[in-house]
Design a protein around this motif. Sequence first.
Motif, PDB file in Angstrom:
ATOM      1  N   ASP A  59       0.881  -1.174  -0.033  1.00 34.79           N
ATOM      2  CA  ASP A  59      -0.171  -0.101  -0.055  1.00 34.79           C
ATOM      3  C   ASP A  59       0.855   1.326   0.118  1.00 34.79           C
ATOM      4  OD1 ASP A  59      -1.957  -1.545   0.145  1.00 34.79           O
ATOM      5  OD2 ASP A  59      -2.918  -0.894   2.177  1.00 34.79           O
ATOM      6  N   PRO A  60       0.382   2.180  -0.829  1.00 32.53           N
ATOM      7  CA  PRO A  60       1.203   3.659  -0.858  1.00 32.53           C
ATOM      8  C   PRO A  60       0.992   4.135   0.533  1.00 32.53           C
ATOM      9  CG  PRO A  60      -0.320   3.504  -2.430  1.00 32.53           C
ATOM     10  CD  PRO A  60      -0.348   2.144  -1.775  1.00 32.53           C
ATOM     11  N   ALA A  61       1.953   5.255   1.092  1.00 27.21           N
ATOM     12  CA  ALA A  61       1.775   5.959   2.277  1.00 27.21           C
ATOM     13  C   ALA A  61       2.164   7.599   1.795  1.00 27.21           C
ATOM     14  CB  ALA A  61       2.361   5.419   3.143  1.00 27.21           C
ATOM     15  N   ILE A  62       1.705   8.416   2.625  1.00 34.23           N
ATOM     16  CA  ILE A  62       2.137   9.910   2.580  1.00 34.23           C
ATOM     17  C   ILE A  62       3.648   9.670   2.774  1.00 34.23           C
ATOM     18  CG2 ILE A  62       1.956  12.111   3.522  1.00 34.23           C
ATOM     19  CD1 ILE A  62      -0.560  11.133   1.869  1.00 34.23           C
ATOM     20  N   LEU A  63       4.373  10.100   1.804  1.00 31.02           N
ATOM     21  CA  LEU A  63       5.821  10.223   2.166  1.00 31.02           C
ATOM     22  C   LEU A  63       6.271  11.601   2.388  1.00 31.02           C
ATOM     23  CD1 LEU A  63       7.265   7.750  -0.684  1.00 31.02           C
ATOM     24  CD2 LEU A  63       6.469   7.217   1.889  1.00 31.02           C
ATOM     25  N   ALA A  64       5.945  12.572   1.571  1.00 32.51           N
ATOM     26  CA  ALA A  64       6.182  13.929   1.606  1.00 32.51           C
ATOM     27  C   ALA A  64       4.975  14.773   2.126  1.00 32.51           C
ATOM     28  CB  ALA A  64       6.644  14.353   0.212  1.00 32.51           C
ATOM     29  N   PRO A  65       5.045  16.081   2.638  1.00 30.90           N
ATOM     30  CA  PRO A  65       3.777  16.590   3.397  1.00 30.90           C
ATOM     31  C   PRO A  65       3.078  17.026   2.270  1.00 30.90           C
ATOM     32  CG  PRO A  65       5.720  17.770   3.548  1.00 30.90           C
ATOM     33  CD  PRO A  65       6.298  16.393   3.533  1.00 30.90           C
TER      34      PRO A  65
ATOM     35  N   ALA B 220      -6.141  10.254   2.026  1.00 32.60           N
ATOM     36  CA  ALA B 220      -5.224  11.020   2.848  1.00 32.60           C
ATOM     37  C   ALA B 220      -4.482  12.076   2.136  1.00 32.60           C
ATOM     38  CB  ALA B 220      -4.443   9.935   3.463  1.00 32.60           C
ATOM     39  N   VAL B 221      -3.943  13.092   3.034  1.00 35.16           N
ATOM     40  CA  VAL B 221      -3.057  13.858   2.398  1.00 35.16           C
ATOM     41  C   VAL B 221      -2.079  14.364   3.410  1.00 35.16           C
ATOM     42  CG1 VAL B 221      -5.028  15.138   0.894  1.00 35.16           C
ATOM     43  CG2 VAL B 221      -4.510  15.906   3.331  1.00 35.16           C
ATOM     44  N   GLY B 222      -0.770  14.840   3.056  1.00 36.02           N
ATOM     45  CA  GLY B 222       0.169  15.300   3.724  1.00 36.02           C
ATOM     46  C   GLY B 222      -0.284  16.785   4.338  1.00 36.02           C
ATOM     47  N   ASP B 223       0.707  17.115   5.456  1.00 29.65           N
ATOM     48  CA  ASP B 223       0.325  18.142   6.335  1.00 29.65           C
ATOM     49  C   ASP B 223       0.145  19.501   5.164  1.00 29.65           C
ATOM     50  OD1 ASP B 223       0.292  16.729   8.228  1.00 29.65           O
ATOM     51  OD2 ASP B 223       2.346  17.433   8.981  1.00 29.65           O
TER      52      ASP B 223
ATOM     53  N   VAL C 134       0.098  10.483  -4.948  1.00 32.54           N
ATOM     54  CA  VAL C 134       0.132  11.483  -6.138  1.00 32.54           C
ATOM     55  C   VAL C 134       1.076  12.507  -5.230  1.00 32.54           C
ATOM     56  CG1 VAL C 134      -0.957  13.094  -7.273  1.00 32.54           C
ATOM     57  CG2 VAL C 134      -2.097  10.793  -6.958  1.00 32.54           C
ATOM     58  N   PRO C 135       2.222  12.597  -5.809  1.00 36.50           N
ATOM     59  CA  PRO C 135       3.075  13.786  -5.128  1.00 36.50           C
ATOM     60  C   PRO C 135       2.313  15.055  -5.778  1.00 36.50           C
ATOM     61  CG  PRO C 135       4.533  12.243  -6.662  1.00 36.50           C
ATOM     62  CD  PRO C 135       2.941  11.902  -6.868  1.00 36.50           C
ATOM     63  N   LEU C 136       2.900  16.060  -5.160  1.00 41.49           N
ATOM     64  CA  LEU C 136       2.627  17.585  -5.365  1.00 41.49           C
ATOM     65  C   LEU C 136       1.052  17.553  -5.712  1.00 41.49           C
ATOM     66  CD1 LEU C 136       5.681  18.159  -7.850  1.00 41.49           C
ATOM     67  CD2 LEU C 136       5.579  18.946  -5.613  1.00 41.49           C
TER      68      LEU C 136
END
Lengths: 340, 340
Positions: free
Chosen positions: A19-25, A67-70, A121-123
Motif C-alpha cells: 500500500d502506498p503511504a504519504i511520504l512527503a507533506p 489521505a493528504v500530507g500536512d 500522488v506527489p505535489l
Amino acid sequence: MRGVVLHAPGDVRVEERADPAILAPTDAVIRLSATCVCGSDLWPYRGIERVERPSPMGHEYVGVVAAVGDEVRTVRPGQFVVGSFFASDNTCEICRAGYQSSCVDREPIGAFGSQAELLRVPLADGTLVATPDVPPDDLVPSFLAASDVLGTGWFGAVAAEVGPSKTVAVVGDGAVGLLGVLAARQLGADRIIAMSRHEPRQKLATEYGATDIVTERGDEGVARVKDLTDGLGAHSVIEAVGTQEAMMQAVRSTRPGGHVGFVGVSHGVELPGQELFFSHVHLHGGPAPVRRFLPELIDLIWNRRIDPGRVFDLELPLDRAAEGYAAMDDRSAIKTLLTV
Amino acid sequence: MRGVVLHAPGDVRVEERADPAILAPTDAVIRLSATCVCGSDLWPYRGIERVERPSPMGHEYVGVVAAVGDEVRTVRPGQFVVGSFFASDNTCEICRAGYQSSCVDREPIGAFGSQAELLRVPLADGTLVATPDVPPDDLVPSFLAASDVLGTGWFGAVAAEVGPSKTVAVVGDGAVGLLGVLAARQLGADRIIAMSRHEPRQKLATEYGATDIVTERGDEGVARVKDLTDGLGAHSVIEAVGTQEAMMQAVRSTRPGGHVGFVGVSHGVELPGQELFFSHVHLHGGPAPVRRFLPELIDLIWNRRIDPGRVFDLELPLDRAAEGYAAMDDRSAIKTLLTV
C-alpha cells in the motif's frame, strides 16, 4: 493492495503490492474509482520499449482522496479528484506558462503505477483537481478520460491551433485521435477530417463531430486531404499515433503556415529538416500538459457538455487487466477501463 | 548585360547574358542598383549542392523599374523597388495568410539570377514594393538587406515569437543571425543572447542590441544559455545556420513551451522525433515570406530607425563577384555587396 505489474512483453499480472503511504507533506493518497490502459502501455507490452524489471503499470486515474500530507491545501479526504500523468508543482515558471508536464519538479505517475487500488500522488496541490461533488457513476469514465486521453487530444488540438473557420485533419483513430476530434469540435473547427479505416471508430468520430472520413493512409491519405482543401492542405493537423508514417502524413497534410499538433509518443521518428523547412508548417506537441486543461474539462464533463468516456468500449475488473491489454493490442478494443 | 554565372564549385564568372524582357503582362524588368552574395549561394559554390550546368546566380535585389507588363498596377518605371527572393501573387489564400514564399504561383528569383545588371521579376504587383522615393545612396545597402537577410532574420524572430519580456538566443552570427538580433531588439525582446565566437561579429551583434555573447557551441553553448536563464532555456531561439549541430543547439537552448524560429536552409538535418516530443518546443521556420514584412521594413529603413546595411562589410563591383564569393567562403567577409 492489488495492482498490475508487467513482468515481460505480453506478461501482465495482477499482484499484491505494498500500500502506498504519504511520504512527503505535499503528497496525497487516493483510492481509485477507475483506471485504464493507455496506448503508450502497449509499447512495453509489445516489447518495443524494453521491460528491464517487473514494472507497476498505469498513469491514468480518478478516485477519492484517502489521505493528504500536512502541506496539502486544495484537496481533502473524501473529495473525488482527477489528476494528470505527470505530477507538477503548478507554480514554477514552466507550469505558469502552461507546460505542467515539463514542470521543473515533475514526477511521472507511471513510476508508481495507477492500475491499482491505491495511488500516491506527489505535489497534490499542483496535480489534482477536485470535481464539484462526488460524481454519479456514469460520469466516472469521462473524468477518467480527462486524466490523459481527453487532455492529450485537447492539447493536440490546441497545439494545432484549431479554431473557428479552420479545417482540421486528425491522424490516428485511437482514443486520443477520437478525442482530438471532440476537442476540435469544441474549439469551433469548421470542418474535421478523421483519418480512419475502422468502421466503429469512424462512427464514433462522426458522433464526436467529424465531417469527413478519409480511409487512405500515407501519400494517398495526404492526397485525399489536399482534395478536400482546394489542394492546400488542412489548417490544423493533430498527429495522434507517433510513428514515422503518421508524422509525415501529418506534416504533408498541413498547408504552408498551418499547424501540426503532435501528441503521439514519438517512437523512432526522424524528421527530415529540409522537408520541414520547405513545408512552412508550425510543429508543436509533446506530453500533454493535462493539468492546464483540467478545470475546463471537468466543467464540461460535469455539465454533460461532452462525453469523452465513450472511448472506453471495454470494461473489466482490475483482476482481468491482462485481457484488457490483449484487446487493445489486437485493436478489438479502443480503450479498456478497469474498475477497482 | 553582364551577370554572374557559376560554372562549377569555386568557378564564379561574370559573363555576357541575354537582357531579360517582359514575357508576361504581370512582369517587370528592373535595372539593379545593387545585389549581393547570399550564404545559400555558398552551398553550390562549395560543391555541397550539385552544380548541374552553368547557373546564373543571385536572388537578392534592389533597383529602378525599367519596364512593366500591361497588367502591372502597383509599380511603374522610374520607381525604386525592393522585392523578395520568391515572386508571389500576394492574393492567394497562402499569401493572404502571410506565407508568400509558399504562394501557389511562386517563382524562385534565383532561377533568373539577380547578380546581374537587369532582372525580370514575375508577378510584379505581388512581389515588389516601391520605396517612397528614389533613396539616397547610403540607404541602398539597407534596402538590399531587406530583400532577403533582413527579412529572413525578421521572420526568424517572428517565428520564434520574440516579444517584450522575453529572452532570445540567436544561433549563427552570419548576416541573418546578426539581423535576427536587430529584429529581436525591434520586436521588444528583453534580453538577447548572441552566440558568436568572431570578434567583429560580436561587436556588430552588440551594436544591433545583443545583451549577452556566448562563444561556446553545441552542448557547452546550450549549458551557457541555461546558465543565463535560471536553468530553463531561452523563450525564443532563432536558428540561422541550417546544420545539424546548430539546429540541435537551438532546440536544446529553448525552454519547454518556448519557440524555435529556424531560417537557416536545412542541409542534411534530421530531427529526432522523441527528443522534439519531450522538448515541448514550438518549431517553425522555412524560407522567409519576406514580402509580408517589406512594407514595415521599408518604412523603418526610410526613416533611419534601423541600419541593416551594416552587415555588408565588403563592397565590390559586379565584375569582381568571384572575390566576393571567396571572401564569404573563408568568412573574412560577413556579406558582400555587388555594385552594378
